[in-house]
Design a protein around this motif. Structure first.
Motif, PDB file in Angstrom:
ATOM      1  N   SER A   1      -3.876 -12.023   6.220  1.00 24.78           N
ATOM      2  CA  SER A   1      -3.633 -10.906   5.305  1.00 24.78           C
ATOM      3  C   SER A   1      -2.655 -11.379   4.244  1.00 24.78           C
ATOM      4  N   PRO A   2      -3.018 -11.256   2.979  1.00 24.65           N
ATOM      5  CA  PRO A   2      -2.125 -11.721   1.918  1.00 24.65           C
ATOM      6  C   PRO A   2      -0.785 -11.004   1.992  1.00 24.65           C
ATOM      7  N   ASP A   3       0.281 -11.761   1.838  1.00 22.05           N
ATOM      8  CA  ASP A   3       1.583 -11.141   1.840  1.00 22.05           C
ATOM      9  C   ASP A   3       2.201 -11.240   0.454  1.00 22.05           C
ATOM     10  N   GLU A   4       3.124 -10.361   0.213  1.00 21.97           N
ATOM     11  CA  GLU A   4       3.763 -10.275  -1.097  1.00 21.97           C
ATOM     12  C   GLU A   4       4.396 -11.593  -1.515  1.00 21.97           C
ATOM     13  N   ALA A   5       5.131 -12.229  -0.618  1.00 21.34           N
ATOM     14  CA  ALA A   5       5.844 -13.455  -0.969  1.00 21.34           C
ATOM     15  C   ALA A   5       4.893 -14.559  -1.441  1.00 21.34           C
ATOM     16  N   SER A   6       3.791 -14.747  -0.753  1.00 18.27           N
ATOM     17  CA  SER A   6       2.839 -15.792  -1.148  1.00 18.27           C
ATOM     18  C   SER A   6       2.225 -15.492  -2.512  1.00 18.27           C
ATOM     19  N   LEU A   7       1.864 -14.245  -2.721  1.00 22.28           N
ATOM     20  CA  LEU A   7       1.255 -13.868  -4.001  1.00 22.28           C
ATOM     21  C   LEU A   7       2.247 -14.022  -5.152  1.00 22.28           C
ATOM     22  N   VAL A   8       3.479 -13.618  -4.930  1.00 22.30           N
ATOM     23  CA  VAL A   8       4.507 -13.749  -5.969  1.00 22.30           C
ATOM     24  C   VAL A   8       4.787 -15.219  -6.244  1.00 22.30           C
ATOM     25  N   GLN A   9       4.831 -16.043  -5.196  1.00 19.67           N
ATOM     26  CA  GLN A   9       5.063 -17.480  -5.395  1.00 19.67           C
ATOM     27  C   GLN A   9       3.914 -18.120  -6.174  1.00 19.67           C
ATOM     28  N   LEU A  10       2.688 -17.733  -5.869  1.00 20.50           N
ATOM     29  CA  LEU A  10       1.543 -18.255  -6.627  1.00 20.50           C
ATOM     30  C   LEU A  10       1.635 -17.834  -8.093  1.00 20.50           C
ATOM     31  N   SER A  11       2.049 -16.614  -8.334  1.00 17.72           N
ATOM     32  CA  SER A  11       2.238 -16.159  -9.710  1.00 17.72           C
ATOM     33  C   SER A  11       3.274 -17.030 -10.418  1.00 17.72           C
ATOM     34  N   HIS A  12       4.380 -17.267  -9.740  1.00 20.45           N
ATOM     35  CA  HIS A  12       5.453 -18.095 -10.294  1.00 20.45           C
ATOM     36  C   HIS A  12       4.943 -19.509 -10.619  1.00 20.45           C
ATOM     37  N   CYS A  13       4.183 -20.102  -9.693  1.00 20.85           N
ATOM     38  CA  CYS A  13       3.629 -21.441  -9.915  1.00 20.85           C
ATOM     39  C   CYS A  13       2.746 -21.480 -11.157  1.00 20.85           C
ATOM     40  N   HIS A  14       1.872 -20.493 -11.293  1.00 14.80           N
ATOM     41  CA  HIS A  14       0.961 -20.485 -12.440  1.00 14.80           C
ATOM     42  C   HIS A  14       1.692 -20.178 -13.743  1.00 14.80           C
ATOM     43  N   LEU A  15       2.692 -19.351 -13.686  1.00 20.62           N
ATOM     44  CA  LEU A  15       3.438 -19.035 -14.900  1.00 20.62           C
ATOM     45  C   LEU A  15       4.202 -20.233 -15.427  1.00 20.62           C
ATOM     46  N   HIS A  16       4.781 -21.008 -14.523  1.00 17.03           N
ATOM     47  CA  HIS A  16       5.632 -22.121 -14.935  1.00 17.03           C
ATOM     48  C   HIS A  16       4.956 -23.485 -14.821  1.00 17.03           C
ATOM     49  N   GLY A  17       3.684 -23.510 -14.427  1.00 15.42           N
ATOM     50  CA  GLY A  17       2.966 -24.779 -14.332  1.00 15.42           C
ATOM     51  C   GLY A  17       3.454 -25.665 -13.202  1.00 15.42           C
ATOM     52  N   ILE A  18       3.876 -25.065 -12.095  1.00 14.92           N
ATOM     53  CA  ILE A  18       4.386 -25.820 -10.949  1.00 14.92           C
ATOM     54  C   ILE A  18       3.240 -26.058  -9.961  1.00 14.92           C
ATOM     55  N   GLY A  19       2.875 -27.324  -9.776  1.00 17.66           N
ATOM     56  CA  GLY A  19       1.821 -27.670  -8.837  1.00 17.66           C
ATOM     57  C   GLY A  19       0.421 -27.377  -9.346  1.00 17.66           C
ATOM     58  N   VAL A  20       0.308 -27.020 -10.606  1.00 17.44           N
ATOM     59  CA  VAL A  20      -0.985 -26.761 -11.243  1.00 17.44           C
ATOM     60  C   VAL A  20      -1.031 -27.575 -12.531  1.00 17.44           C
ATOM     61  N   PRO A  21      -2.225 -27.830 -13.066  1.00 20.17           N
ATOM     62  CA  PRO A  21      -2.320 -28.681 -14.259  1.00 20.17           C
ATOM     63  C   PRO A  21      -1.500 -28.190 -15.457  1.00 20.17           C
ATOM     64  N   SER A  22      -1.445 -26.874 -15.659  1.00 18.46           N
ATOM     65  CA  SER A  22      -0.689 -26.331 -16.782  1.00 18.46           C
ATOM     66  C   SER A  22      -0.396 -24.850 -16.519  1.00 18.46           C
ATOM     67  N   PRO A  23       0.588 -24.293 -17.221  1.00 18.96           N
ATOM     68  CA  PRO A  23       0.865 -22.863 -17.038  1.00 18.96           C
ATOM     69  C   PRO A  23      -0.369 -22.027 -17.372  1.00 18.96           C
ATOM     70  N   ASN A  24      -0.550 -20.964 -16.615  1.00 21.00           N
ATOM     71  CA  ASN A  24      -1.685 -20.075 -16.838  1.00 21.00           C
ATOM     72  C   ASN A  24      -1.205 -18.648 -16.581  1.00 21.00           C
ATOM     73  N   ALA A  25      -0.845 -17.960 -17.662  1.00 22.05           N
ATOM     74  CA  ALA A  25      -0.296 -16.612 -17.540  1.00 22.05           C
ATOM     75  C   ALA A  25      -1.320 -15.626 -16.986  1.00 22.05           C
ATOM     76  N   SER A  26      -2.592 -15.836 -17.278  1.00 20.65           N
ATOM     77  CA  SER A  26      -3.619 -14.930 -16.743  1.00 20.65           C
ATOM     78  C   SER A  26      -3.651 -14.973 -15.222  1.00 20.65           C
ATOM     79  N   LEU A  27      -3.555 -16.162 -14.658  1.00 20.29           N
ATOM     80  CA  LEU A  27      -3.529 -16.265 -13.203  1.00 20.29           C
ATOM     81  C   LEU A  27      -2.221 -15.733 -12.637  1.00 20.29           C
ATOM     82  N   ALA A  28      -1.128 -15.916 -13.366  1.00 21.91           N
ATOM     83  CA  ALA A  28       0.151 -15.361 -12.914  1.00 21.91           C
ATOM     84  C   ALA A  28       0.045 -13.841 -12.807  1.00 21.91           C
TER      85      ALA A  28
END
Length: 157
Positions: A36-63
């Motif tokens: 079951s998705p939890d808040e912390a994981s979803l928020v961390q994934l948002s943070h990663c995509h916003l700041h380009g951490i562990g992903v090819p480049s920042p992606n605000a749409s995915l954040a």
């Protein structure tokens, strides 16, 4: 429904950094069928995509997508508040999301109705100024009172 406003966005910079391996761990947890998705994981994934951490480049749409998922799947009123801040104040999205006062209003409303105290005060301000909604002194006073009763210091005035 605030989800109808789907632009690129961000979360606050002062949140803890996530390392690339954490990104993959959180993504794997979300992709597991019995998890079951939890808040912390979803928020961390948002943070990663916003700041380009562990992903090819920042992606605000995915954040934005992950914050919306946190709201809808994990009932995260903090995520609704974060989305509202991104739409209202560009610095909360690293200036990747243009100001959208109607979306900000809807997300502040969702968070305020869920009991998020700072969102109650922001919603009152929206009603007071007519930002994203028809101006209403009555609704503004009502939300300022709710915020004050819930302990928001600035709403006592």
């Amino acid at each position: 429904d605030p989800s109808q406003f789907h632009h690129e966005t961000s979360i606050e910079k002062d949140e803890p950094a996530v390392f690339p391996r954490d990104f993959h761990k959180h993504k794997l947890q979300l992709l597991t069928r019995d998890y079951s998705p939890d808040e912390a994981s979803l928020v961390q994934l948002s943070h990663c995509h916003l700041h380009g951490i562990g992903v090819p480049s920042p992606n605000a749409s995915l954040a934005i997508h992950y914050l919306e998922a946190a709201y809808h799947l994990a009932q995260s009123i903090q995520s609704a508040h974060s989305l509202a801040l991104m739409y209202e104040y560009p610095q909360h999205s690293n200036h990747l999301v243009p100001t959208e006062i109607y979306a900000a209003f809807e997300w502040f409303k969702a968070a305020a109705e869920g009991g998020h105290v700072p969102s109650m005060a922001e919603l009152a301000l929206c009603y007071e100024l007519g930002c994203g909604v028809v101006q209403s002194d009555e609704a503004s006073l009502d939300w300022y009172m709710k915020a004050a009763q819930a302990g928001h210091g600035g709403a006592h005035f």
